[in-house]
Scaffold this active site. Structure first.
Site, short mmCIF file in Angstrom:
data_model
loop_
_atom_site.label_atom_id
_atom_site.label_comp_id
_atom_site.label_asym_id
_atom_site.label_seq_id
_atom_site.Cartn_x
_atom_site.Cartn_y
_atom_site.Cartn_z
N ASP A 67 0.66 -1.32 -0.08
CA ASP A 67 0.00 0.00 0.05
C ASP A 67 0.81 1.36 -0.11
OD1 ASP A 67 1.08 -0.30 2.76
OD2 ASP A 67 -0.94 -0.41 3.45
N ASN A 135 -7.83 -2.28 14.03
CA ASN A 135 -9.26 -2.72 13.60
C ASN A 135 -9.48 -3.93 12.75
OD1 ASN A 135 -8.05 -1.62 11.27
ND2 ASN A 135 -9.52 0.17 10.90
N HIS A 137 -7.43 -4.31 10.01
CA HIS A 137 -7.06 -4.05 8.56
C HIS A 137 -5.85 -4.89 8.56
CE1 HIS A 137 -5.10 -0.05 9.32
NE2 HIS A 137 -4.24 -0.86 9.15
N GLU A 142 -9.70 -1.66 5.11
CA GLU A 142 -10.56 -1.13 6.33
C GLU A 142 -11.83 -2.18 6.38
OE1 GLU A 142 -8.95 0.27 8.38
OE2 GLU A 142 -8.48 2.44 7.89
C1 GLP Z 1 -0.70 0.50 8.72
C2 GLP Z 1 -0.26 -0.33 7.20
C3 GLP Z 1 -0.53 -1.83 7.48
C4 GLP Z 1 0.23 -2.23 8.93
C5 GLP Z 1 -0.59 -1.25 9.89
C6 GLP Z 1 0.03 -1.78 11.38
O1 GLP Z 1 -1.95 1.00 8.47
N1 GLP Z 1 -1.04 0.05 6.01
O2 GLP Z 1 0.01 -2.53 6.59
O3 GLP Z 1 -0.02 -3.62 9.02
O4 GLP Z 1 -0.41 -0.25 9.72
O5 GLP Z 1 1.09 -1.01 11.75
P1 GLP Z 1 1.77 -1.30 12.96
O6 GLP Z 1 2.93 -2.49 12.43
O7 GLP Z 1 2.61 0.01 13.16
O8 GLP Z 1 1.14 -1.51 14.16
#
Ligand code: GLP
Length: 240
Positions: A67, A135, A137, A142
């Site tokens: 992404d 959440n 995702h 989402e």
């Molecule tokens: C972002 C990314 C995700 C990631 C998520 C969790 O929103 N788009 O790919 O898995 O955050 O992030 P973290 O690893 O910092 O908790």
């Protein structure tokens, strides 16, 4: 689904990095699916160590990231393109033309999404790294009443913007949209490696892996994939 729990984050990171190194030993031209967020940083650190020790080469690999934020240039400090340079690409022998991230700055985002899907079809992902949002995702898919299969533009939830605001000077700077690979594209990877760390993810990882399969928890769709490896630290795995 295989689940492995680690008492120590460094061991988890090493185990995950080794799975990528194994994929590259088996096929030096493997296609690697990469992720951003804080979760993979340690894993990338171990991959860099392995490269520096001569244990792995990325020279013939191809990478696709999940992404990217809409509206940030590639060199913006909070773009995922910049994140990947900083945490991995600048430190290994992977030619930049073999790395792919959707461009959140493309003039025509719909064309950007369909081009990304076409490239993914041509070079399917062998092993896909995933983190998990609070959440549920994955990538930036989402929770919703329905999910899109392919790469698409998504409106970010306020909770996601707030969670990611820690990387920006203020929440107002966090983009409202992103481009993400869809859950359908993610599920096409031969192997999926879901990595979850921290007590604040204990509830959601339980819901994702042991709760009902529903689009309101996008990660729960991973239950439908035949080759998912889940790595958790002790805190994240305490309810499993
Ligand atoms: C972002 C990314 C995700 C990631 C998520 C969790 O929103 N788009 O790919 O898995 O955050 O992030 P973290 O690893 O910092 O908790």
């Amino acid at each position: 689904m295989q689940l492995k729990s680690f008492d120590n984050t460094a061991d988890l990171d090493l185990y995950a990095a080794q799975l990528f190194a194994d994929a590259l030993k088996k096929n030096p031209k493997a296609t690697l699916g990469l992720a951003t967020g804080s979760t993979p940083i340690g894993i990338y650190g171990k991959m860099i160590d392995m490269y520096q020790n001569g244990d792995v080469s990325f020279k013939y690999a191809t990478t696709f990231n999940l992404d990217e934020y809409v509206g940030l240039t590639r060199d913006h400090k909070q773009s995922y393109a910049h994140f990947m340079q900083q945490h991995l690409f600048n430190h290994i022998d992977l030619p930049s033309e073999q790395t792919h991230l959707p461009s959140g700055n493309a003039a025509d985002l719909a064309t950007e999404c369909s081009n990304y899907d076409r490239m993914l079809e041509e070079q399917p992902v062998d092993i896909q790294l995933l983190g998990l949002g609070h959440n549920g995702h994955i990538g930036f898919n989402e929770p919703d009443h329905s999910l899109q299969g392919g790469t698409h533009v998504v409106e970010l939830e306020e909770a996601t913007r707030e969670a990611n605001a820690r990387f920006f000077d203020s929440i107002d700077e966090v983009p409202r949209q992103a481009i993400t690979m869809g859950v359908g594209s993610i599920l096409k990877a031969s192997t999926i490696l879901l990595v979850v760390k921290g007590a604040d993810k204990a509830e959601i990882v339980k819901q994702a892996l042991q709760g009902p399969i529903m689009t309101e928890c996008p990660a729960s769709l991973l239950q439908t994939h035949k080759n998912v490896i889940v790595l958790v630290d002790r805190e994240a795995g305490r309810l499993l």
